[in-house]
Scaffold this motif. Structure first.
Motif, PDB file in Angstrom:
ATOM      1  N   GLY A  11       0.840  -1.207   0.000  1.00 23.13           N
ATOM      2  CA  GLY A  11       0.000   0.000   0.000  1.00 23.13           C
ATOM      3  C   GLY A  11       0.863   1.240   0.000  1.00 23.13           C
ATOM      4  O   GLY A  11       0.511   2.278   0.555  1.00 23.13           O
ATOM      5  N   ALA A  12       2.017   1.129  -0.650  1.00 21.43           N
ATOM      6  CA  ALA A  12       3.075   2.145  -0.523  1.00 21.43           C
ATOM      7  C   ALA A  12       2.689   3.494  -1.112  1.00 21.43           C
ATOM      8  O   ALA A  12       3.272   4.513  -0.746  1.00 21.43           O
ATOM      9  CB  ALA A  12       4.363   1.627  -1.163  1.00 21.43           C
ATOM     10  N   LEU A  40       8.655  -1.976  -2.361  1.00 21.50           N
ATOM     11  CA  LEU A  40       7.342  -1.348  -2.277  1.00 21.50           C
ATOM     12  C   LEU A  40       6.327  -2.055  -3.165  1.00 21.50           C
ATOM     13  O   LEU A  40       6.539  -2.228  -4.363  1.00 21.50           O
ATOM     14  CB  LEU A  40       7.463   0.124  -2.670  1.00 21.50           C
ATOM     15  CG  LEU A  40       8.552   0.887  -1.881  1.00 21.50           C
ATOM     16  CD1 LEU A  40       8.638   2.328  -2.364  1.00 21.50           C
ATOM     17  CD2 LEU A  40       8.298   0.826  -0.377  1.00 21.50           C
ATOM     18  N   LEU A  41       5.221  -2.431  -2.541  1.00 20.41           N
ATOM     19  CA  LEU A  41       4.154  -3.135  -3.258  1.00 20.41           C
ATOM     20  C   LEU A  41       2.937  -2.231  -3.395  1.00 20.41           C
ATOM     21  O   LEU A  41       2.494  -1.611  -2.423  1.00 20.41           O
ATOM     22  CB  LEU A  41       3.764  -4.408  -2.485  1.00 20.41           C
ATOM     23  CG  LEU A  41       2.693  -5.293  -3.148  1.00 20.41           C
ATOM     24  CD1 LEU A  41       3.229  -5.971  -4.411  1.00 20.41           C
ATOM     25  CD2 LEU A  41       2.192  -6.364  -2.164  1.00 20.41           C
ATOM     26  N   GLU A  42       2.397  -2.196  -4.585  1.00 23.15           N
ATOM     27  CA  GLU A  42       1.097  -1.575  -4.842  1.00 23.15           C
ATOM     28  C   GLU A  42       0.309  -2.503  -5.762  1.00 23.15           C
ATOM     29  O   GLU A  42       0.870  -3.402  -6.372  1.00 23.15           O
ATOM     30  CB  GLU A  42       1.245  -0.187  -5.498  1.00 23.15           C
ATOM     31  CG  GLU A  42       1.051   0.983  -4.528  1.00 23.15           C
ATOM     32  CD  GLU A  42      -0.357   1.051  -3.898  1.00 23.15           C
ATOM     33  OE1 GLU A  42      -1.299   0.422  -4.416  1.00 23.15           O
ATOM     34  OE2 GLU A  42      -0.499   1.747  -2.885  1.00 23.15           O
ATOM     35  N   ILE A  43      -0.991  -2.299  -5.825  1.00 19.13           N
ATOM     36  CA  ILE A  43      -1.786  -3.101  -6.750  1.00 19.13           C
ATOM     37  C   ILE A  43      -1.279  -2.832  -8.176  1.00 19.13           C
ATOM     38  O   ILE A  43      -0.759  -1.754  -8.460  1.00 19.13           O
ATOM     39  CB  ILE A  43      -3.295  -2.784  -6.612  1.00 19.13           C
ATOM     40  CG1 ILE A  43      -3.557  -1.278  -6.673  1.00 19.13           C
ATOM     41  CG2 ILE A  43      -3.847  -3.358  -5.317  1.00 19.13           C
ATOM     42  CD1 ILE A  43      -5.043  -0.934  -6.656  1.00 19.13           C
ATOM     43  N   PRO A  44      -1.380  -3.839  -9.057  1.00 22.71           N
ATOM     44  CA  PRO A  44      -0.799  -3.709 -10.398  1.00 22.71           C
ATOM     45  C   PRO A  44      -1.427  -2.599 -11.251  1.00 22.71           C
ATOM     46  O   PRO A  44      -0.810  -2.144 -12.217  1.00 22.71           O
ATOM     47  CB  PRO A  44      -1.068  -5.082 -11.044  1.00 22.71           C
ATOM     48  CG  PRO A  44      -1.351  -6.010  -9.919  1.00 22.71           C
ATOM     49  CD  PRO A  44      -1.924  -5.186  -8.808  1.00 22.71           C
ATOM     50  N   VAL A  71      12.866  -0.957  -4.603  1.00 16.66           N
ATOM     51  CA  VAL A  71      12.219  -1.853  -5.559  1.00 16.66           C
ATOM     52  C   VAL A  71      10.739  -1.466  -5.578  1.00 16.66           C
ATOM     53  O   VAL A  71      10.141  -1.299  -4.512  1.00 16.66           O
ATOM     54  CB  VAL A  71      12.361  -3.323  -5.086  1.00 16.66           C
ATOM     55  CG1 VAL A  71      11.588  -4.272  -5.989  1.00 16.66           C
ATOM     56  CG2 VAL A  71      13.835  -3.710  -4.983  1.00 16.66           C
ATOM     57  N   ALA A  72      10.147  -1.325  -6.760  1.00 18.28           N
ATOM     58  CA  ALA A  72       8.699  -1.041  -6.864  1.00 18.28           C
ATOM     59  C   ALA A  72       8.074  -2.147  -7.689  1.00 18.28           C
ATOM     60  O   ALA A  72       8.584  -2.506  -8.749  1.00 18.28           O
ATOM     61  CB  ALA A  72       8.462   0.300  -7.537  1.00 18.28           C
ATOM     62  N   THR A  73       6.966  -2.686  -7.191  1.00 18.14           N
ATOM     63  CA  THR A  73       6.393  -3.843  -7.876  1.00 18.14           C
ATOM     64  C   THR A  73       4.899  -4.001  -7.594  1.00 18.14           C
ATOM     65  O   THR A  73       4.385  -3.457  -6.616  1.00 18.14           O
ATOM     66  CB  THR A  73       7.155  -5.134  -7.453  1.00 18.14           C
ATOM     67  OG1 THR A  73       6.587  -6.267  -8.111  1.00 18.14           O
ATOM     68  CG2 THR A  73       7.070  -5.358  -5.954  1.00 18.14           C
ATOM     69  N   GLY A  74       4.252  -4.786  -8.455  1.00 20.35           N
ATOM     70  CA  GLY A  74       2.871  -5.187  -8.216  1.00 20.35           C
ATOM     71  C   GLY A  74       2.791  -6.642  -7.803  1.00 20.35           C
ATOM     72  O   GLY A  74       1.696  -7.202  -7.657  1.00 20.35           O
TER      73      GLY A  74
END
Ligand code: NAX
Length: 327
Positions: A11-12, A40-44, A71-74
């Protein structure tokens, strides 16, 4: 100098994320000598990923000396890879017309998937803090979905309730908030939580004796702390974010670095302490040392306190019951 640790945050790109990431990167969570890699995770979805890119531009622009990588990713398996700390902030908010059981099952899906991903790829010592609501039950689901990780590594955030309670007491008695010791918050992170100052001291004096007003406890203090989240929404038009991020920092810092004997509140899996069924993620007073928390045991529970503990437990058991078919 220390080698970097990996801190995953979900939820970054949300409001708590925005109040949280900069403080982690500046060393307020793990110490001014501890480099961090943010994962960091967010919805795709494109909008969320774009918002996350913007947050990362700002992190870059802070030129934090301790920020050793981003790192930023879904994909949860990328976000949690080798993670030493995982702050699970992202959750499905209650939408218009959504029933409580719809909210529970939408979140159960998220936290089942994230628990499995942690189980597969995270450090075996990963310290997990669930902030996203319903926080205790989401932590329970993640824990149950990660059978190869120690159950004790899964915790839920009750620290905002603890800090809210401390602040109300300090204001009532006109003393500094950091002179309070031995405050406890029992149960669920919800208006049913039981903030308990029976054992607390302020500047060494008993808080209960100093206040000496049972009606204030029941009619003012407990409702004020319990409904604080709603009061902030009513005033600000948005839910608490900076204070929630601050509580997450406090929770993780104390877990990692120790409290030197001071009590803090964490939602942790019960092993039966105070009659709470095993594995319920329950708010307890704890002390921490060497990266481990320990529940404060042997406290006397009077009739009023038992009633409040039973009430918040009942809510937690109902939440668990609502998701058991999904686990
Ligand atoms: P926001 O809606 O601003 O941000 C949440 C973010 O999470 C969004 O950007 C969303 O895209 C993302 N997200 C949703 N599902 C995700 C998933 N499966 N994987 C990764 N990211 C996902 O909410 P915010 O104000 O930041 O609050 C976050 C959560 O904290 C909410 O569930 C909220 O209820 C909870 N809170 C918990 C508190 C506590 O004391 N335990 C207090 C504050 C807060 O209310």
């Amino acid at each position: 100098s220390k080698s970097p640790v990996r801190v995953a945050v979900t939820g970054a790109a949300g409001q708590i994320g925005y109040a949280l990431l900069f403080r982690i990167a500046s060393g307020e969570m793990l110490g001014k000598d501890q480099p961090v890699i943010l994962q960091l995770l967010e919805i795709p979805d494109e909008k969320a990923q774009n918002a996350l890119k913007g947050v990362i531009m700002e992190l870059d622009d802070c030129a934090f000396p301790l920020l050793a990588g981003i790192v930023a990713t879904g994909d949860p398996e990328v976000a949690f890879k080798d993670a030493d700390y995982a702050l699970l902030v992202g959750a499905r908010p209650r939408g218009p017309g959504m029933e409580r059981k719809d909210l529970l099952s939408a979140n159960a899906q998220i936290f089942t998937a994230q628990g499995k991903a942690l189980n597969k790829v995270a450090s075996r010592n990963v310290k997990v803090l669930v902030v996203g609501n319903p926080a205790n039950t989401n932590a329970y689901i993640a824990m149950k979905s990660a059978p190869d990780l120690p159950a004790k590594n899964f915790t839920a955030m009750l620290r905002l309730d603890h800090n809210r309670a401390a602040s109300q007491i300090a204001a009532k008695l006109g003393k500094p908030v950091d002179s309070i010791e031995k405050l406890a918050v029992w149960g669920n992170h919800s208006p049913t939580m039981y903030a308990d100052y029976r054992f607390a001291t302020i500047g060494g004096a008993s808080v209960k004796d100093s206040i000496n007003d049972e009606a204030w406890n029941k009619d003012t203090f407990l409702p004020t702390v319990g409904k604080r989240g709603a009061a902030i929404i009513a005033a600000r038009g948005l839910s608490s974010a900076a204070s929630a991020a601050n509580a997450a920092i406090d929770h993780m810092r104390d877990w990692a670095l120790g409290t030197n004997g001071k009590w803090v509140t964490m939602g942790v899996p019960s092993k039966g302490e105070y009659g709470i069924p095993k594995d319920v993620i329950f708010g307890y007073p704890v002390t921490t040392e060497n990266g481990e928390y320990k529940i404060v045991e042997g406290l006397a529970i009077d009739a009023f306190s038992q009633e409040r503990i039973d009430f918040t437990l009942k809510e937690l058991l109902e939440e668990q019951d609502g998701v058991k078919h999904l686990l």
